[in-house]
Scaffold this active site. Sequence first.
Site, PDB file in Angstrom:
ATOM      1  N   ARG A  88      -1.298 -22.166 -21.754  1.00 34.49           N
ATOM      2  CA  ARG A  88      -0.474 -21.840 -20.600  1.00 34.49           C
ATOM      3  C   ARG A  88      -0.749 -22.728 -19.406  1.00 34.49           C
ATOM      4  O   ARG A  88      -1.825 -23.273 -19.269  1.00 34.49           O
ATOM      5  CB  ARG A  88      -0.825 -20.430 -20.144  1.00 34.49           C
ATOM      6  CG  ARG A  88      -0.034 -19.376 -20.770  1.00 34.49           C
ATOM      7  CD  ARG A  88      -0.192 -18.164 -19.904  1.00 34.49           C
ATOM      8  NE  ARG A  88       0.467 -17.047 -20.539  1.00 34.49           N
ATOM      9  CZ  ARG A  88       0.311 -15.802 -20.146  1.00 34.49           C
ATOM     10  NH1 ARG A  88      -0.507 -15.538 -19.146  1.00 34.49           N
ATOM     11  NH2 ARG A  88       0.950 -14.842 -20.736  1.00 34.49           N
ATOM     12  N   GLU A 118       2.543 -19.256 -30.136  1.00 35.45           N
ATOM     13  CA  GLU A 118       3.393 -18.144 -30.534  1.00 35.45           C
ATOM     14  C   GLU A 118       3.314 -17.918 -32.039  1.00 35.45           C
ATOM     15  O   GLU A 118       3.298 -16.776 -32.493  1.00 35.45           O
ATOM     16  CB  GLU A 118       4.848 -18.382 -30.100  1.00 35.45           C
ATOM     17  CG  GLU A 118       5.067 -18.257 -28.597  1.00 35.45           C
ATOM     18  CD  GLU A 118       4.763 -16.860 -28.065  1.00 35.45           C
ATOM     19  OE1 GLU A 118       4.779 -15.898 -28.844  1.00 35.45           O
ATOM     20  OE2 GLU A 118       4.486 -16.742 -26.855  1.00 35.45           O
ATOM     21  N   THR A 151      -2.209 -12.598 -35.331  1.00 40.55           N
ATOM     22  CA  THR A 151      -3.511 -12.058 -34.933  1.00 40.55           C
ATOM     23  C   THR A 151      -3.597 -11.959 -33.413  1.00 40.55           C
ATOM     24  O   THR A 151      -2.637 -12.239 -32.706  1.00 40.55           O
ATOM     25  CB  THR A 151      -4.643 -12.909 -35.560  1.00 40.55           C
ATOM     26  OG1 THR A 151      -5.896 -12.345 -35.214  1.00 40.55           O
ATOM     27  CG2 THR A 151      -4.622 -14.338 -35.087  1.00 40.55           C
ATOM     28  N   TYR A 205      -0.899 -15.113 -43.425  1.00 37.74           N
ATOM     29  CA  TYR A 205       0.519 -15.500 -43.553  1.00 37.74           C
ATOM     30  C   TYR A 205       0.672 -17.024 -43.693  1.00 37.74           C
ATOM     31  O   TYR A 205       1.181 -17.696 -42.811  1.00 37.74           O
ATOM     32  CB  TYR A 205       1.345 -15.035 -42.353  1.00 37.74           C
ATOM     33  CG  TYR A 205       1.481 -13.550 -42.263  1.00 37.74           C
ATOM     34  CD1 TYR A 205       2.513 -12.889 -42.927  1.00 37.74           C
ATOM     35  CD2 TYR A 205       0.575 -12.803 -41.533  1.00 37.74           C
ATOM     36  CE1 TYR A 205       2.622 -11.506 -42.853  1.00 37.74           C
ATOM     37  CE2 TYR A 205       0.685 -11.424 -41.464  1.00 37.74           C
ATOM     38  CZ  TYR A 205       1.711 -10.790 -42.117  1.00 37.74           C
ATOM     39  OH  TYR A 205       1.823  -9.452 -42.044  1.00 37.74           O
ATOM     40  N   TYR A 217      12.707 -14.610 -31.981  1.00 38.94           N
ATOM     41  CA  TYR A 217      11.692 -14.332 -30.966  1.00 38.94           C
ATOM     42  C   TYR A 217      11.021 -15.630 -30.501  1.00 38.94           C
ATOM     43  O   TYR A 217      10.911 -15.886 -29.295  1.00 38.94           O
ATOM     44  CB  TYR A 217      10.625 -13.354 -31.502  1.00 38.94           C
ATOM     45  CG  TYR A 217       9.427 -13.348 -30.598  1.00 38.94           C
ATOM     46  CD1 TYR A 217       9.467 -12.652 -29.394  1.00 38.94           C
ATOM     47  CD2 TYR A 217       8.302 -14.112 -30.886  1.00 38.94           C
ATOM     48  CE1 TYR A 217       8.407 -12.708 -28.504  1.00 38.94           C
ATOM     49  CE2 TYR A 217       7.234 -14.182 -29.997  1.00 38.94           C
ATOM     50  CZ  TYR A 217       7.296 -13.474 -28.815  1.00 38.94           C
ATOM     51  OH  TYR A 217       6.253 -13.543 -27.934  1.00 38.94           O
ATOM     52  N   ASP A 272       8.542  -8.968 -27.566  1.00 32.51           N
ATOM     53  CA  ASP A 272       7.540  -8.747 -28.620  1.00 32.51           C
ATOM     54  C   ASP A 272       7.103  -7.278 -28.549  1.00 32.51           C
ATOM     55  O   ASP A 272       7.699  -6.471 -27.819  1.00 32.51           O
ATOM     56  CB  ASP A 272       6.356  -9.719 -28.445  1.00 32.51           C
ATOM     57  CG  ASP A 272       5.572  -9.459 -27.162  1.00 32.51           C
ATOM     58  OD1 ASP A 272       5.955  -8.542 -26.392  1.00 32.51           O
ATOM     59  OD2 ASP A 272       4.581 -10.165 -26.928  1.00 32.51           O
ATOM     60  N   CYS A 287      -0.237  -1.812 -19.571  1.00 35.77           N
ATOM     61  CA  CYS A 287       0.564  -0.817 -20.292  1.00 35.77           C
ATOM     62  C   CYS A 287       0.170  -0.875 -21.776  1.00 35.77           C
ATOM     63  O   CYS A 287       0.965  -1.199 -22.643  1.00 35.77           O
ATOM     64  CB  CYS A 287       2.055  -1.108 -20.100  1.00 35.77           C
ATOM     65  SG  CYS A 287       3.111   0.265 -20.581  1.00 35.77           S
TER      66      CYS A 287
HETATM   67 FE1  SF4 Z   1       3.343   1.412 -18.523  1.00 28.40          FE
HETATM   68 FE2  SF4 Z   1       2.345   3.240 -16.824  1.00 28.40          FE
HETATM   69 FE3  SF4 Z   1       3.269   0.917 -15.946  1.00 28.40          FE
HETATM   70 FE4  SF4 Z   1       4.944   2.747 -16.859  1.00 28.40          FE
HETATM   71  S1  SF4 Z   1       3.629   2.931 -15.048  1.00 28.40           S
HETATM   72  S2  SF4 Z   1       5.015   0.586 -17.294  1.00 28.40           S
HETATM   73  S3  SF4 Z   1       3.739   3.616 -18.518  1.00 28.40           S
HETATM   74  S4  SF4 Z   1       1.484   1.240 -17.275  1.00 28.40           S
END
Ligand code: SF4
Length: 356
Positions: free
Chosen positions: A25, A46, A52, A91, A129, A147, A199
């Site tokens: 990057r 990619e 992995t 793969y 993708y 992804d 997230c």
């Molecule tokens: Fe993900 Fe929580 Fe952010 Fe919503 S608020 S996008 S659930 S980390």
Amino acid sequence: MTETDEVASRLLAWYDRHARILPWRLPPDPGRTGARADPYRVWLSEVMLQQTTVAVVRDRFIRFVGCWPGVADLAMAADAEVMAEWAGLGYYARARNLLACARAVMRDHGGEFPRTRAALLSLPGIGPYTAAAIAAIAFDAPETVVDGNVERVMARLHDIRTPLPSAKPALVAAAAGHVPRHRPGDHAQALMDLGATVCTPRAPACGLCPLAPCCLGRARGTAAGLPARVAREVRPLRLGHVYVGQRADGAHLLETRPARGLLGGMTGWPGSDWAEGMATPAPPAPGLWHPLNAEVRQVFTHFRLHLAVHVAHLPPDCAPLRGAFVPAAEFSAGALPGVMRKVWLLARQWFAGEPG
Ligand code: SF4
């Protein structure tokens, strides 16, 4: 989307401070300097990342570009060397496609990766993708790059409860709605980073998330359970046998697997086909073969494999029925595909005189 999409704005501001530093990057480009990542490195990363994790790919990527720094170098590489370098990344058809793609870039595109998603799609081994990811990250095209990380963020952000894979079109449409005209390449990488670091699958760190004020999943308490998935079928079990033979001078009996099929073209221990049930096949060389008590287990995408391992000390004048002896000095367990390396780790205990 509009230039004022709140999700995109929040995400870019977060990315400018928290982007992961990765060897393929460039840092975020808030000043629009126009500097873009090398498409060769984006493409390679990619393809590696499809198989992995970032943690594993990071070092392997550095080693790979150390061997072949550019697409021209890779196009001229010997197939066997590239396959050996790919060992353990799984793969192996992707490694073969990697070579075919590098050669097509040299032959058909003057050594430059094409800049559009459509043209990238015409290259061997580049699917929708990867084409979108290269176009966005290397050429700053306003592509929707989705992804697994992005699917998860979109499912939570928009509280999309339809299980995968049926939810895919809705998740892609949701992601497309946020792609900005300004810095789409950084936006694509920002979403990937958010999914990978904030997230996350099991415990989203909503308290640290720049999208928290816009997130329906968080507001409704559904986020941690999304994306929903239909229960996965149990993968069928296949059985097989492998033979690890060693001569007194330390040479190993190995063979090149057929070009087509799983692990095609890779070096491995001679053995049987992998099927749902089978008798023990004939050994690849005359000798006193000893079955080990332990077996090697590996999970592939479409099946689980249990391999029975047979070992033997072979005489100096051994004439193999298949495969060929590789001198000890040329043998490298690291060049074997993962499952064959596992076989070796088990067999070498027996050769070292430990109970097997
Ligand atoms: Fe993900 Fe929580 Fe952010 Fe919503 S608020 S996008 S659930 S980390």
